[in-house]
Motif scaffolding. Sequence first.
Motif, mmCIF file in Angstrom:
data_model
loop_
_atom_site.group_PDB
_atom_site.id
_atom_site.type_symbol
_atom_site.label_atom_id
_atom_site.label_comp_id
_atom_site.label_asym_id
_atom_site.label_seq_id
_atom_site.Cartn_x
_atom_site.Cartn_y
_atom_site.Cartn_z
ATOM 1 N N THR A 232 135.833 42.919 8.765
ATOM 2 C CA THR A 232 135.295 44.255 8.993
ATOM 3 C C THR A 232 135.949 44.817 10.252
ATOM 4 O OG1 THR A 232 133.232 43.552 8.021
ATOM 5 C CG2 THR A 232 133.178 45.573 9.312
ATOM 6 N N VAL A 233 136.538 45.981 10.109
ATOM 7 C CA VAL A 233 137.246 46.590 11.241
ATOM 8 C C VAL A 233 136.856 48.053 11.352
ATOM 9 C CG1 VAL A 233 139.261 45.061 11.143
ATOM 10 C CG2 VAL A 233 139.217 47.103 9.716
ATOM 11 N N PRO A 234 137.049 48.658 12.519
ATOM 12 C CA PRO A 234 136.756 50.092 12.643
ATOM 13 C C PRO A 234 137.634 50.895 11.701
ATOM 14 C CG PRO A 234 137.129 49.097 14.793
ATOM 15 C CD PRO A 234 137.498 48.076 13.778
ATOM 16 N N LYS A 235 137.114 51.983 11.226
ATOM 17 C CA LYS A 235 137.863 52.836 10.304
ATOM 18 C C LYS A 235 139.125 53.328 11.021
ATOM 19 C CE LYS A 235 137.154 56.437 6.954
ATOM 20 N NZ LYS A 235 136.397 57.574 6.516
ATOM 21 N N GLY A 236 140.217 53.377 10.302
ATOM 22 C CA GLY A 236 141.464 53.831 10.903
ATOM 23 C C GLY A 236 142.339 52.693 11.407
ATOM 24 N N THR A 237 141.808 51.463 11.358
ATOM 25 C CA THR A 237 142.602 50.314 11.803
ATOM 26 C C THR A 237 143.727 50.065 10.795
ATOM 27 O OG1 THR A 237 140.600 49.365 12.727
ATOM 28 C CG2 THR A 237 142.467 47.880 12.461
ATOM 29 N N LEU A 238 144.898 49.731 11.331
ATOM 30 C CA LEU A 238 146.020 49.416 10.458
ATOM 31 C C LEU A 238 145.826 48.025 9.866
ATOM 32 C CD1 LEU A 238 148.770 50.734 12.867
ATOM 33 C CD2 LEU A 238 147.940 51.871 10.810
ATOM 34 N N ILE A 239 146.376 47.824 8.676
ATOM 35 C CA ILE A 239 146.189 46.530 7.999
ATOM 36 C C ILE A 239 146.722 45.384 8.877
ATOM 37 C CG2 ILE A 239 146.888 45.163 5.996
ATOM 38 C CD1 ILE A 239 146.954 47.747 4.385
ATOM 39 N N ILE A 240 147.856 45.646 9.535
ATOM 40 C CA ILE A 240 148.480 44.583 10.325
ATOM 41 C C ILE A 240 147.576 44.139 11.480
ATOM 42 C CG2 ILE A 240 149.773 46.037 11.978
ATOM 43 C CD1 ILE A 240 152.232 44.243 11.339
ATOM 44 N N ARG A 241 146.803 45.107 12.048
ATOM 45 C CA ARG A 241 145.868 44.760 13.134
ATOM 46 C C ARG A 241 144.647 44.011 12.580
ATOM 47 N NH1 ARG A 241 149.238 45.846 15.349
ATOM 48 N NH2 ARG A 241 150.035 47.684 16.376
ATOM 49 N N ALA A 242 144.213 44.472 11.404
ATOM 50 C CA ALA A 242 143.074 43.794 10.786
ATOM 51 C C ALA A 242 143.436 42.350 10.483
ATOM 52 C CB ALA A 242 142.669 44.521 9.513
ATOM 53 N N MET B 12 141.138 50.256 4.138
ATOM 54 C CA MET B 12 140.135 51.005 3.368
ATOM 55 C C MET B 12 139.030 50.051 2.947
ATOM 56 S SD MET B 12 142.275 53.243 0.676
ATOM 57 C CE MET B 12 140.967 53.528 -0.499
ATOM 58 N N ASP B 13 137.881 50.621 2.702
ATOM 59 C CA ASP B 13 136.773 49.799 2.217
ATOM 60 C C ASP B 13 137.133 49.226 0.846
ATOM 61 O OD1 ASP B 13 134.498 48.832 3.183
ATOM 62 O OD2 ASP B 13 133.294 50.653 2.932
ATOM 63 N N GLY B 14 136.940 47.948 0.681
ATOM 64 C CA GLY B 14 137.172 47.337 -0.623
ATOM 65 C C GLY B 14 138.622 47.000 -0.917
ATOM 66 N N MET B 15 139.487 47.216 0.058
ATOM 67 C CA MET B 15 140.899 46.938 -0.132
ATOM 68 C C MET B 15 141.126 45.425 -0.239
ATOM 69 S SD MET B 15 143.666 48.499 2.458
ATOM 70 C CE MET B 15 144.445 49.976 1.893
ATOM 71 N N ILE B 16 142.094 45.051 -1.066
ATOM 72 C CA ILE B 16 142.453 43.632 -1.149
ATOM 73 C C ILE B 16 143.916 43.500 -0.750
ATOM 74 C CG2 ILE B 16 142.742 41.646 -2.679
ATOM 75 C CD1 ILE B 16 140.376 42.876 -4.306
ATOM 76 N N VAL B 17 144.163 42.761 0.295
ATOM 77 C CA VAL B 17 145.519 42.618 0.826
ATOM 78 C C VAL B 17 145.955 41.186 0.648
ATOM 79 C CG1 VAL B 17 146.955 42.791 2.887
ATOM 80 C CG2 VAL B 17 145.132 44.449 2.517
ATOM 81 N N ASN B 18 147.147 40.991 0.093
ATOM 82 C CA ASN B 18 147.703 39.654 -0.006
ATOM 83 C C ASN B 18 149.031 39.612 0.749
ATOM 84 O OD1 ASN B 18 145.723 38.297 -1.614
ATOM 85 N ND2 ASN B 18 146.404 39.582 -3.313
ATOM 86 N N THR B 19 149.062 38.819 1.782
ATOM 87 C CA THR B 19 150.269 38.735 2.602
ATOM 88 C C THR B 19 151.207 37.692 2.019
ATOM 89 O OG1 THR B 19 149.505 36.974 4.039
ATOM 90 C CG2 THR B 19 148.804 39.207 4.604
#
Lengths: 836, 228
Positions: A26-36, A90-97
């Motif tokens: 959970t991150v503040p809105k506007g956070t970049l994926i790389i920071r999350a 984004m809320d509900g986003m799924i990221v696979n690195t």
Amino acid sequence: MTSTADTATSEAVETVTLTIDGTEVTVPKGTLIIRAAEQVGIDIPRFCDHPLLAPAGACRQCLVDVAAPDREGNVRAFPKPQASCTMQAMDGMIVNTQHTSDDAKRAQEGVMELLLINHPLDCPVCDKGGECPLQNQALSHGRPESRFIDVKRVFEKPLALSSEILLDRERCVLCQRCTRFSKEIAGDAFIDLQNRGAMQQIGTFNEEVLNFDGYEPIGVAAEDESGKAFSSYYSGNTVQICPVGALTSAAYRFRSRPFDLVSAPGISEHDSSGAAIRTDHRRGKILRRLSDNDPVVNEEWITDKDRFAFAWQNLSDRLTRPLVRGEDGELHEASWPAAIARAAEGLRAAAGRTGTAADKKAKGVGVLPGGRITLEDAYAYQKFARVALGTNDIDTRTRISSDEEQAFLGAAVAGTGLGVTFSDLEKAPAVLLAGFEPEDEGGVVFLRLRKSWGTQQVLTVAPFLSRGAEKLSATLIETVPGAEAAALAAIKAGTETADALGQDGAVIVLGERLAGSPGALSEALRLAKRTGARLAWIPRRAGERGALEAGALPGLLPGGRDAASASARQAVADAWGVDGLPETDGRDADAIIAAAAARQLDALVVGGVTPSDLTADLRKALDRVGFVVSLEVRRTEVAQYADVVLPVAPPSEKPGTFVNWEGRLRGFATAIRTDAISDHRALDFLARELGVDLKVGTVSDVNEQLAALGAAGKGERVKAPTAKAAKASAGASDELVLASWHLLVDEGALQDGEPYLAGTGRTAVARLSQATAERIGVKDGVVTVSGERRSSIELPVVITPMADGVVWLPAKSPGSWVAQELGVEPGARVSVKGGI
Amino acid sequence: MSESDDVWKVNRERDGEAQRFESNFPQYGPVGRAFAPVAGFGVTLRNFFRPTVTEQYPDKKTPAMPRYHGRHQLNRYADGLEKCIGCELCAWACPADAIYVEADSNTEDKQYSPGERYGRVYQINYLRCIFCGLCIEACPTRALTMTNEYELAGPTREGLIYEKQDLLAPLEDGMLQAPHPMVPGTVDDDYYKGDVTKVVKEQTEWVREHRPEDPTLPENQKQEAGRG
């Protein structure tokens, strides 16, 4: 006295929750994926991404697989991998690195392969080798084998952007960190991308140099975006943030490898900002300095002076053993006990403490510690003066100063703890600068103001809009030097300026030069009261604020206590366990020098003071006074006159504390262990020999005492000054009012021995308005300025839109040593003749 | 199965019989016992008829094996430029911290190696070196190799810290003493690939102009030879 961090605001933050590699975060809105991803410890390779720069998505190394909910809420994958450094979570986003997605891994390996196609792979000769993000990430995230067998693109190299910064375009991966830093942070856009495709490169515009505006550097330099010669005080930061070896510094070129270096954190000794630095040394020799990350002070940026000016302490004139003047009139090396004994003997006689009849004739000792000392040293100097020598004749202000300034500092600055901070400065809706040039005299202060560019109104009380002020889009309140008081008084309620300063959080920044303008500091206090704006006093030298806290001024005792107040004196005397403190008013630096020259003092104790910085004739005073003890790092001019020279440690070889202009304690530990000792320790030895135990032998001893003393109580403080502005006196027709300040890079004593840095300093020019130039008749574009001394300064003229009847000269640039050559301070009248 | 293996077998068998404590040495019969006092001479006599292994060092010096790890050498290219670029990878690889390198920039007036960088200071401390050869593997330009020289003893500690001039390979015939410019039209890559095979006229002329007394110039070499 101070707190260590700004208080965090506790506002409710809107958050989003996403899944990265199967981990929910959970991150503040506007956070970049790389920071999350960083927050859950997932490393994504990157080059262009930098937390303090705007996202660019230039290098494409951070590609990851992303799936996000569409309008109906169905989670759908993006067709191609996305750059995680530009995409917000984004809320509900799924990221696979690359750890969980083969597509992302393949994409990253492909990008790495493309980046390496034209990279020369000359790591063995590259300065970045061993600490290179490209080298590291090519190993951790690249293909093990290279498939590229063709000829690589070649460029001429290295290209000197300035005498200090070298560009190697072959190594560049076009991440644009340097161009973004220059545009966003420093405001000195100088390089940009050129051409397209494989020939795209970082470069400079190759047009004819435009009209010379007097900001040209001394050394070689490439042209900046506008076609002018590139000149920046912050360019060293681009070397540090370059993720490859494309930008390197001439000073560190081929000097060592990261594994050779021992790193130590420290605090810069060059200005009052107290920027955090990292000192890298090898075999007892400093090889480079880097910026450290301190979000509340300098963020990750330092000035080129902080970065490159460290050679001064290891020059051939460095003192390692005490010197004592022998019977033959020459200085000879001596042991510490012998030198201390000789110094104590001379000071005892001068201070009238021999216990013989000669004591009645003793005229006393003056102490000039200089403004570059640490808090501990300043405390030791003043305690030494007041307890061991029995005098208030101590002043660290070897610069423009006045009694009004001392009253102002005592009332509004000393012992007030953490006042206006860097972050206050950044958030301020309006900032009024008086007697202060943010770029030249402030260093990283300028970067903080520049950070708020566009949202902050900057007003500057100055004779003209300097380039630093121009970059802040400042509004000029055109003022002839010396008339600042009137200019501040003219900001009446109802005016636009007053309204701006009346906003919540507005700040008035006062520079040390304001001391030379009668009534200006009193007027600033009135203005602050009138508008509700907060005051910040920003001196140039690193030790100035610490000296105030320690009481190393004639009228100030530790903690901002008034030396003229009996109760304050008693409080300090009780804390020190002495009967009483000297009651006679102390003399300021100019008065001490004048008294010494008139043989009204018997001895001087001199710290890091450079005679050429002073308008008063220190050389004459040193020559005439009977006995001189010098505490110095290098064998300086003062040593020529000294009877005893005690070698002391430069800041990198001792522990200590600088107090920066905010009032923040900036403690630092010893970076390089040598047997050099601090001023306070040498003074402790000296005091013992005089029969007094000052208990200032160690940093902790001093800090215990400072903590026990605390800040001044009610009634112990100095009263605020209430001086009035002086009436302007009309001078002769060929006389102009002198305006002058120190440029950031000039010929100051701490910048000796660093030719590459000196090459980035600006050439000395005299500035005149068009009307003034016509009036005095400038011929051949040159003027000769003469002041009270016989010598004069001859400089090329640059016509500048500025106040009439004023001539501006850089204070200590090559060919323009104002204090030494003219013997006058800014605001004085000088005679100016055009050409020969 | 040899004699000693027998002994161990005997021992193992005896381990089970803890109550019997007998000698571990082989027991001989009556003839063996009679000759036992002079049996040692047999070894001596046998060696009278074997080849001698003693080396007559230092009177007679035997060459070491071709890949013996001896003193290091800093090699040169065919035109006399140094191969070392001062990258410090050898120092990095060294497990004994025996190597110290300081690099510097090549300039037009002082070009010691091809490219931008050369090793200004190069020291190997033979008090520390363990001759493992990891530095040789690390060297990206094949500048550092090991010779067969093994006579590395000395009366002082300082003397065992070899400086760059002690380690540099001697100039072969036709090589020109550095510093001098690279072969015109070449870059450092051409040197690495071995495309530079000899000194060219421009280099000789440069040295003739800047150091006319240099003993590696052809005319000076002839003089030396004439004198000799």
